[in-house]
Design a protein around this motif. Structure first.
Motif, short mmCIF file in Angstrom:
data_model
loop_
_atom_site.label_atom_id
_atom_site.label_comp_id
_atom_site.label_asym_id
_atom_site.label_seq_id
_atom_site.Cartn_x
_atom_site.Cartn_y
_atom_site.Cartn_z
N LYS A 97 -16.29 -9.36 23.19
CA LYS A 97 -14.93 -9.72 22.76
C LYS A 97 -14.27 -8.54 22.03
O LYS A 97 -13.08 -8.23 22.28
N TYR A 98 -15.00 -7.88 21.14
CA TYR A 98 -14.42 -6.75 20.41
C TYR A 98 -14.19 -5.57 21.34
O TYR A 98 -13.21 -4.82 21.19
N ARG A 99 -15.07 -5.40 22.32
CA ARG A 99 -14.90 -4.33 23.31
C ARG A 99 -13.60 -4.50 24.08
O ARG A 99 -12.87 -3.54 24.34
N GLU A 100 -13.30 -5.75 24.46
CA GLU A 100 -12.07 -6.02 25.20
C GLU A 100 -10.84 -5.73 24.34
O GLU A 100 -9.83 -5.23 24.83
N ALA A 101 -10.92 -6.06 23.06
CA ALA A 101 -9.78 -5.82 22.16
C ALA A 101 -9.56 -4.32 21.94
O ALA A 101 -8.42 -3.85 21.91
N LEU A 102 -10.65 -3.57 21.81
CA LEU A 102 -10.55 -2.13 21.57
C LEU A 102 -10.12 -1.36 22.81
O LEU A 102 -9.40 -0.36 22.73
N GLY A 103 -10.64 -1.81 23.95
CA GLY A 103 -10.49 -1.01 25.16
C GLY A 103 -11.76 -0.22 25.43
O GLY A 103 -11.75 0.77 26.17
N GLY A 104 -12.87 -0.65 24.83
CA GLY A 104 -14.15 0.04 24.99
C GLY A 104 -14.57 0.74 23.71
O GLY A 104 -13.75 0.97 22.81
N TYR A 105 -15.85 1.09 23.64
CA TYR A 105 -16.39 1.80 22.47
C TYR A 105 -16.51 3.29 22.78
O TYR A 105 -17.05 3.67 23.82
N TYR A 106 -16.00 4.15 21.88
CA TYR A 106 -16.20 5.59 22.07
C TYR A 106 -17.33 6.13 21.21
O TYR A 106 -17.77 7.27 21.37
N LYS A 107 -17.84 5.31 20.30
CA LYS A 107 -19.04 5.66 19.54
C LYS A 107 -19.74 4.37 19.14
O LYS A 107 -19.10 3.33 18.93
N LYS A 108 -21.06 4.44 19.05
CA LYS A 108 -21.84 3.24 18.76
C LYS A 108 -21.54 2.68 17.38
O LYS A 108 -21.65 1.47 17.15
N GLU A 109 -21.17 3.54 16.45
CA GLU A 109 -20.91 3.09 15.07
C GLU A 109 -19.78 2.06 15.00
O GLU A 109 -19.66 1.35 13.99
N GLN A 110 -18.96 1.97 16.03
CA GLN A 110 -17.90 0.95 16.03
C GLN A 110 -18.47 -0.47 16.02
O GLN A 110 -17.77 -1.41 15.65
N LEU A 111 -19.72 -0.61 16.40
CA LEU A 111 -20.36 -1.93 16.34
C LEU A 111 -20.42 -2.46 14.92
O LEU A 111 -20.45 -3.67 14.70
N LEU A 112 -20.44 -1.57 13.94
CA LEU A 112 -20.48 -1.98 12.54
C LEU A 112 -19.19 -2.67 12.10
O LEU A 112 -19.14 -3.27 11.03
N GLU A 113 -18.15 -2.55 12.92
CA GLU A 113 -16.87 -3.20 12.61
C GLU A 113 -16.88 -4.68 13.05
O GLU A 113 -15.96 -5.43 12.72
N ILE A 114 -17.91 -5.09 13.78
CA ILE A 114 -18.01 -6.47 14.26
C ILE A 114 -18.46 -7.38 13.11
O ILE A 114 -19.31 -7.01 12.31
N PHE A 115 -17.92 -8.57 13.09
CA PHE A 115 -18.23 -9.54 12.03
C PHE A 115 -19.73 -9.77 11.93
O PHE A 115 -20.40 -10.09 12.92
N MET A 145 -22.18 -7.77 11.60
CA MET A 145 -23.09 -6.73 12.09
C MET A 145 -23.41 -5.79 10.93
O MET A 145 -22.59 -4.98 10.52
N ASP A 146 -24.60 -5.95 10.37
CA ASP A 146 -24.98 -5.12 9.23
C ASP A 146 -25.76 -3.89 9.70
O ASP A 146 -26.08 -3.73 10.88
N THR A 147 -26.06 -2.99 8.76
CA THR A 147 -26.73 -1.73 9.09
C THR A 147 -28.11 -1.96 9.67
O THR A 147 -28.53 -1.25 10.61
#
Length: 268
Positions: free
Chosen positions: A163-181, A183-185
């Motif tokens: 769902k977040y990938r669709e909103a962003l238009g894709g991930y350009y770095k893996k660290e963007q996963l930390l922006e997901i509700f 998703m902790d370190t």
């Protein structure tokens, strides 16, 4: 007739009891599959489920239907294993939406998951444990089932990632996963090496063509920022580079930096 065969062979060939039993079990399954082909779903009423020992990693579509799944549900199970999904333990079957708790309890005693999944079975050979290779998933193209097969993600996070990938238009770095509700370190560190990143799959923002509706759901932009980007373009002409985008006063340097990998300055 089938019920007499085991006794007959057991008397004549006692030393080959295991082989005979295996042959009879295979024959029974073949007969059940023939029944399924002869009596397909009619008027929406499925063939009554049969129970037999099965390994869910190697079960055919016909066998899934014999166990009580519909043809469409059986096809989902086959796609899951064909794409590399694996059932490591019985409880993994509960992750599949079509497997109800009642169905799982009915199958429980018949589920036989082979420990040497990639090796041919030999009951006389000593078993050597082989640590399974981690499942790799393409972060920008994997579906929820593929992401769910990655150790540490699970069905809920698989849905959030997509769902977040669709909103962003894709991930350009893996660290963007930390922006997901939620998703902790710790979770991120557990899954990041199992994910493959392909930046060519990004959906670009054509900044000299976009309108308000094109960006209204983008997580990095608010409505007034989208409006400011468009108004600046109308007043000063098309953007040529990131430096010009930074001139939009309402955009912070951090926001522009996060947007930069998605921005395209084409004029066509």
């Amino acid at each position: 007739m089938i019920t007499i065969i085991p006794y007959f062979f057991a008397v004549l060939l006692p030393e080959n009891g295991d082989l005979v039993a295996d042959s009879i079990a295979i024959r029974k399954l073949e007969l059940l599959e023939m029944q399924l082909k002869e009596h397909p779903y009619r008027r929406g009423r499925p063939v009554p489920a049969r129970l037999f020992s099965f390994d869910p990693n190697h079960t055919t579509a016909a066998e899934w239907q014999l166990l009580g799944l519909s043809p469409k549900q059986a096809a989902v199970m086959i796609r899951y294993t064909a794409k590399g999904g694996r059932f490591r333990k019985k409880e993994d079957l509960r992750k599949m939406y079509m497997v109800t708790e009642e169905m799982f309890q009915r199958w429980n005693l018949y589920i036989k998951i082979s420990p040497g999944d990639t090796l041919p079975y030999n009951k006389y050979a000593p078993y050597k444990f082989t640590k399974p290779k981690p499942v790799l998933a393409a972060l920008n193209t994997a579906d929820t089932l593929q992401l769910d097969s990655v150790k540490g993600i699970g069905p809920a996070f698989a849905r959030r990632i997509v769902k977040y990938r669709e909103a962003l238009g894709g991930y350009y770095k893996k660290e963007q996963l930390l922006e997901i509700f939620q998703m902790d370190t710790a979770r991120y560190n557990a899954v990041k090496d199992q994910l493959i990143l392909d930046k060519t799959a990004l959906r670009m923002i054509h900044v000299n063509k976009i309108e308000r509706n094109d960006l209204k759901y983008h997580p990095y932009l608010k409505y007034n920022q989208i409006n400011a980007i468009i108004q600046f373009r109308k007043q000063h002409g098309n953007y040529s580079n990131i430096a010009e985008l930074k001139k939009v006063a309402i955009l912070s340097p951090e926001t522009v930096e996060k947007l930069a990998p998605y921005i395209s300055f084409d004029h066509d």
